[in-house]
Design a protein around this motif. Structure first.
Motif, PDB file in Angstrom:
ATOM      1  N   THR A  96     -22.713  -6.108   2.930  1.00  0.00           N
ATOM      2  CA  THR A  96     -22.602  -6.622   1.559  1.00  0.00           C
ATOM      3  C   THR A  96     -23.675  -7.678   1.340  1.00  0.00           C
ATOM      4  N   ASP A  97     -23.937  -7.988   0.073  1.00  0.00           N
ATOM      5  CA  ASP A  97     -24.933  -9.012  -0.247  1.00  0.00           C
ATOM      6  C   ASP A  97     -24.631 -10.318   0.484  1.00  0.00           C
ATOM      7  N   MET A  98     -23.393 -10.760   0.386  1.00  0.00           N
ATOM      8  CA  MET A  98     -23.033 -12.063   0.943  1.00  0.00           C
ATOM      9  C   MET A  98     -23.082 -12.070   2.466  1.00  0.00           C
ATOM     10  N   ASP A  99     -22.583 -10.996   3.106  1.00  0.00           N
ATOM     11  CA  ASP A  99     -22.561 -10.976   4.568  1.00  0.00           C
ATOM     12  C   ASP A  99     -23.964 -10.967   5.162  1.00  0.00           C
ATOM     13  N   ILE A 100     -24.859 -10.168   4.596  1.00  0.00           N
ATOM     14  CA  ILE A 100     -26.208 -10.110   5.169  1.00  0.00           C
ATOM     15  C   ILE A 100     -26.973 -11.395   4.876  1.00  0.00           C
ATOM     16  N   GLN A 101     -26.729 -11.992   3.701  1.00  0.00           N
ATOM     17  CA  GLN A 101     -27.363 -13.277   3.390  1.00  0.00           C
ATOM     18  C   GLN A 101     -26.889 -14.358   4.357  1.00  0.00           C
ATOM     19  N   THR A 102     -25.578 -14.390   4.599  1.00  0.00           N
ATOM     20  CA  THR A 102     -25.011 -15.382   5.519  1.00  0.00           C
ATOM     21  C   THR A 102     -25.503 -15.169   6.937  1.00  0.00           C
TER      22      THR A 102
ATOM     23  N   GLY B   5     -25.284  -0.435   0.695  1.00  0.00           N
ATOM     24  CA  GLY B   5     -24.264  -1.381   0.261  1.00  0.00           C
ATOM     25  C   GLY B   5     -24.783  -2.717  -0.211  1.00  0.00           C
ATOM     26  N   ILE B   6     -26.089  -2.938  -0.163  1.00  0.00           N
ATOM     27  CA  ILE B   6     -26.652  -4.218  -0.564  1.00  0.00           C
ATOM     28  C   ILE B   6     -27.430  -4.054  -1.856  1.00  0.00           C
ATOM     29  N   CYS B   7     -27.053  -4.803  -2.878  1.00  0.00           N
ATOM     30  CA  CYS B   7     -27.750  -4.741  -4.166  1.00  0.00           C
ATOM     31  C   CYS B   7     -28.866  -5.773  -4.229  1.00  0.00           C
ATOM     32  N   CYS B   8     -28.511  -7.026  -3.935  1.00  0.00           N
ATOM     33  CA  CYS B   8     -29.496  -8.106  -3.964  1.00  0.00           C
ATOM     34  C   CYS B   8     -29.699  -8.626  -2.547  1.00  0.00           C
ATOM     35  N   LEU B   9     -30.875  -8.407  -2.015  1.00  0.00           N
ATOM     36  CA  LEU B   9     -31.191  -8.862  -0.663  1.00  0.00           C
ATOM     37  C   LEU B   9     -31.789 -10.260  -0.744  1.00  0.00           C
ATOM     38  N   ASN B  10     -31.076 -11.228  -0.226  1.00  0.00           N
ATOM     39  CA  ASN B  10     -31.497 -12.621  -0.272  1.00  0.00           C
ATOM     40  C   ASN B  10     -31.800 -13.088   1.150  1.00  0.00           C
ATOM     41  N   ILE B  11     -33.078 -13.295   1.437  1.00  0.00           N
ATOM     42  CA  ILE B  11     -33.510 -13.687   2.779  1.00  0.00           C
ATOM     43  C   ILE B  11     -33.995 -15.129   2.759  1.00  0.00           C
ATOM     44  N   GLN B  12     -33.270 -15.992   3.446  1.00  0.00           N
ATOM     45  CA  GLN B  12     -33.659 -17.390   3.607  1.00  0.00           C
ATOM     46  C   GLN B  12     -33.827 -17.644   5.097  1.00  0.00           C
ATOM     47  N   ALA B  13     -35.078 -17.714   5.531  1.00  0.00           N
ATOM     48  CA  ALA B  13     -35.368 -17.844   6.954  1.00  0.00           C
ATOM     49  C   ALA B  13     -36.614 -18.708   7.148  1.00  0.00           C
ATOM     50  N   PRO B  14     -36.450 -19.975   7.423  1.00  0.00           N
ATOM     51  CA  PRO B  14     -37.584 -20.908   7.476  1.00  0.00           C
ATOM     52  C   PRO B  14     -38.583 -20.630   8.593  1.00  0.00           C
TER      53      PRO B  14
END
Length: 265
Positions: free
Chosen positions: A183-189, A207-216
């Motif tokens: 899910t969007d939230m699980d992969i982001q987390t 299953g992922i609509c919005c892929l949000n990648i935060q990785a410094p």
């Protein structure tokens, strides 16, 4: 005279046989008296079936499993029953830390998978590769997400559903997820909870609509799938490869060097 020669020949042959047997006993004793960590290193150089047979037949080698740092289990020509027995035996005999655990197969092992992951989680592995590609996707149990020692994780044919209490992978640098759903939230987390992640591969995603990648710390990124949106916050990104549906839109907080990233619709 001939009888004397035959007698001498028999005597020489007996002496040679006795010396050979004595040498074999001494060699066996020397091998059996090796420290467990050296035995573990020797076993790791054999294929798994040979290593298990050795530790089963020679009781003095059973303790070596606790010091076998790398375990690679390949289904190959094993029957399903024999492979299940093999994996159970390997994980049960191992009593130490597993540096690398690698398992692959083309038969279904859904009934055993949870048990294997529980036993594996108790061995604090640093690297885990799971490629069980037959049948429905495997739901990754919470046990795997509790392994704080992980530095590299490679999963195929799986469902990623994070447990409610997820502490993150504080040492994980490499994450490779292929043919998976989430899910969007699980992969982001999951991604944002890996603070030292440098290499990320996500392919055949569902299953992922919005892929949000935060990785410094992220330096390499390879993404393949269909998304409505991609949000990317990776200031240290050097190489980015996107194979996406033409509808996807991407937003990058810090531009990627022109010659180090490309898109493929």
């Amino acid at each position: 005279m001939l009888g004397q020669l035959n007698l001498d020949f028999e005597a020489m042959r007996t002496c040679k046989k006795a010396r050979a047997e004595a040498t074999s006993v001494v060699s066996s004793d020397r091998l059996s008296s090796l420290p467990p960590e050296i035995k573990g290193d020797i076993l790791s150089r054999l294929n798994v079936e040979e290593a298990v047979r050795t530790s089963t037949l020679l009781s003095t080698w059973r303790d070596a499993w606790g010091n076998m740092p790398e375990i690679s289990l390949r289904e190959e020509n094993f029957t399903r029953t024999k492979f299940v027995t093999l994996v159970d035996m390997v994980l049960l005999l191992h009593k130490g830390t597993i540096e690398e655990f690698d398992i692959s197969g083309n038969k279904t092992y859904h009934d055993e998978f949870g048990r294997w992951m529980l036993m594996l989680s108790r061995r604090s592995p640093r690297s885990v590769i799971i490629k069980l590609n037959s049948g429905p996707r495997y739901r990754i149990p919470s046990y795997l997400f509790s392994i704080g020692s992980l530095e590299s994780l490679d999963l195929q044919n799986c469902i990623i559903s994070l447990p409610r209490v997820f502490q993150g992978f504080k040492s994980l640098t490499d994450l490779n997820l292929e043919n998976f759903s989430s899910t969007d939230m699980d992969i982001q987390t999951l991604i944002s909870s890996c603070p030292v992640l440098t290499d990320l591969i996500l392919t055949s995603v569902e299953g992922i609509c919005c892929l949000n990648i935060q990785a410094p710390k992220l330096e390499f990124l390879n993404v393949e799938g269909e998304f409505e949106d991609i949000k990317l916050d990776a200031p240290n990104l050097e190489v980015a490869i996107f194979s996406l549906d033409h509808k996807a839109k991407a937003y990058q907080s810090v531009p990627i060097a022109h010659d180090k990233g490309y898109w493929e619709a």
